[in-house]
Motif scaffolding. Structure first.
Motif, PDB file in Angstrom:
ATOM      1  N   ASP A   1       0.855  -1.182   0.000  1.00  0.00           N
ATOM      2  CA  ASP A   1       0.000   0.000   0.000  1.00  0.00           C
ATOM      3  C   ASP A   1       0.891   1.233   0.000  1.00  0.00           C
ATOM      4  O   ASP A   1       2.042   1.173   0.462  1.00  0.00           O
ATOM      5  CB  ASP A   1      -0.878   0.023   1.269  1.00  0.00           C
TER       6      ASP A   1
ATOM      7  N   ASP B   1       2.807   1.863   3.202  1.00  0.00           N
ATOM      8  CA  ASP B   1       3.810   0.914   3.679  1.00  0.00           C
ATOM      9  C   ASP B   1       5.201   1.459   3.379  1.00  0.00           C
ATOM     10  O   ASP B   1       5.521   1.751   2.220  1.00  0.00           O
ATOM     11  CB  ASP B   1       3.641  -0.449   2.992  1.00  0.00           C
TER      12      ASP B   1
ATOM     13  N   ALA C   1       6.862  -3.807   6.385  1.00  0.00           N
ATOM     14  CA  ALA C   1       5.593  -3.197   6.808  1.00  0.00           C
ATOM     15  C   ALA C   1       4.419  -3.851   6.076  1.00  0.00           C
ATOM     16  O   ALA C   1       3.364  -4.104   6.677  1.00  0.00           O
ATOM     17  CB  ALA C   1       5.611  -1.693   6.544  1.00  0.00           C
ATOM     18  N   THR C   2       4.605  -4.148   4.800  1.00  0.00           N
ATOM     19  CA  THR C   2       3.543  -4.806   4.033  1.00  0.00           C
ATOM     20  C   THR C   2       3.254  -6.194   4.602  1.00  0.00           C
ATOM     21  O   THR C   2       2.095  -6.547   4.824  1.00  0.00           O
ATOM     22  CB  THR C   2       3.935  -4.926   2.546  1.00  0.00           C
TER      23      THR C   2
ATOM     24  N   LEU D   1       3.808  -7.406   7.613  1.00  0.00           N
ATOM     25  CA  LEU D   1       3.195  -7.324   8.941  1.00  0.00           C
ATOM     26  C   LEU D   1       1.747  -6.849   8.859  1.00  0.00           C
ATOM     27  O   LEU D   1       0.867  -7.386   9.545  1.00  0.00           O
ATOM     28  CB  LEU D   1       4.012  -6.402   9.847  1.00  0.00           C
ATOM     29  N   ARG D   2       1.484  -5.854   8.013  1.00  0.00           N
ATOM     30  CA  ARG D   2       0.119  -5.343   7.858  1.00  0.00           C
ATOM     31  C   ARG D   2      -0.797  -6.423   7.310  1.00  0.00           C
ATOM     32  O   ARG D   2      -1.898  -6.659   7.825  1.00  0.00           O
ATOM     33  CB  ARG D   2       0.116  -4.112   6.934  1.00  0.00           C
ATOM     34  N   GLU D   3      -0.360  -7.099   6.258  1.00  0.00           N
ATOM     35  CA  GLU D   3      -1.181  -8.145   5.643  1.00  0.00           C
ATOM     36  C   GLU D   3      -1.421  -9.309   6.605  1.00  0.00           C
ATOM     37  O   GLU D   3      -2.518  -9.866   6.635  1.00  0.00           O
ATOM     38  CB  GLU D   3      -0.526  -8.643   4.350  1.00  0.00           C
TER      39      GLU D   3
ATOM     40  N   HIS E   1      -1.591  -9.100   9.841  1.00  0.00           N
ATOM     41  CA  HIS E   1      -2.588  -8.617  10.803  1.00  0.00           C
ATOM     42  C   HIS E   1      -3.985  -8.602  10.179  1.00  0.00           C
ATOM     43  O   HIS E   1      -4.959  -9.018  10.800  1.00  0.00           O
ATOM     44  CB  HIS E   1      -2.204  -7.227  11.308  1.00  0.00           C
ATOM     45  N   GLU E   2      -4.087  -8.133   8.934  1.00  0.00           N
ATOM     46  CA  GLU E   2      -5.387  -8.064   8.265  1.00  0.00           C
ATOM     47  C   GLU E   2      -5.979  -9.455   8.022  1.00  0.00           C
ATOM     48  O   GLU E   2      -7.186  -9.628   8.119  1.00  0.00           O
ATOM     49  CB  GLU E   2      -5.258  -7.340   6.917  1.00  0.00           C
TER      50      GLU E   2
ATOM     51  N   ASP F   1      -1.141  -9.387  15.846  1.00  0.00           N
ATOM     52  CA  ASP F   1      -0.703  -8.006  16.037  1.00  0.00           C
ATOM     53  C   ASP F   1       0.792  -7.895  15.719  1.00  0.00           C
ATOM     54  O   ASP F   1       1.594  -8.698  16.211  1.00  0.00           O
ATOM     55  CB  ASP F   1      -0.973  -7.580  17.482  1.00  0.00           C
ATOM     56  N   PRO F   2       1.190  -6.905  14.913  1.00  0.00           N
ATOM     57  CA  PRO F   2       2.604  -6.726  14.565  1.00  0.00           C
ATOM     58  C   PRO F   2       3.538  -6.580  15.773  1.00  0.00           C
ATOM     59  O   PRO F   2       4.723  -6.893  15.649  1.00  0.00           O
ATOM     60  CB  PRO F   2       2.611  -5.448  13.713  1.00  0.00           C
TER      61      PRO F   2
END
Length: 180
Positions: free
Chosen positions: A50, A53, A58-59, A61-63, A65-66, A71-72
């Motif tokens: 995104d 990110d 970051a991508t 960890l975010r994905e 979590h989603e 949780d990161p």
């Protein structure tokens, strides 16, 4: 990162090393059957970068979590492997090896049912010692091991390619399988 004169989109996947019942394991997802692309396939959590990110870590960890609600703050990125192209050669996928710092119970995990149909883990020792079937990947010259990890569950394709690379480097270093 890709062939000249090509605009690559970037994505990241998280290879989550975790502990399940005191057993070092890797966590996998089965993609939701509702998805237009790759529905029902075994995969790692991940997706496209995104604009917010800052990097592939970051991508990943975010994905994660989603998709599987880890949780990161409970995940430590350990490193990123060489990026791999998707089958259309328009997306470079960056595999990010991560350590989930808390014990995991895949059967009790919540997940986004719009993206994930199931979460499961396989022990590292089991993966390394498992009988596998070797197939040509993407009708090319590269051979990739496929793991049958349960009734109706086969790790194949890009996920198998990434898994083989991870296992050969972090668990059972040694010569790579020759490509024909």
């Amino acid at each position: 990162m890709g062939p000249e004169n090509t605009t690559w989109r970037h994505a990241a996947i998280c290879i989550p090393l975790c502990t399940v019942n005191s057993v070092p394991s890797i966590l996998f997802t089965v993609r939701s059957a509702k998805l237009r692309r790759h529905g029902g396939e075994i995969s790692f959590p991940g997706g496209s970068m995104d604009p917010g990110d800052i990097d592939v870590y970051a991508t990943a960890l975010r994905e994660t979590h989603e998709e599987i609600f880890i949780d990161p703050v409970h995940v430590t990125p350990l490193g990123v492997f060489h990026p791999m192209p998707d089958r259309t050669h328009t997306i470079l996928i960056h595999p990010v090896l991560c350590h989930v710092q808390m014990p995991v119970d895949p059967k009790a995990m919540r997940f986004s049912d719009s993206e994930v149909g199931e979460v499961f883990a396989v022990g590292l020792k089991e993966l390394v010692g498992m009988e596998t079937k070797v197939e040509r990947f993407r009708d090319g010259g590269r051979e990739v091991r496929n793991w049958v990890v349960g009734e109706g569950k086969t790790i194949w394709g890009l996920t198998a390619w990434v898994l083989e690379e991870v296992l050969s480097i972090i668990v059972a270093p040694g010569p790579k399988r020759p490509t024909a």
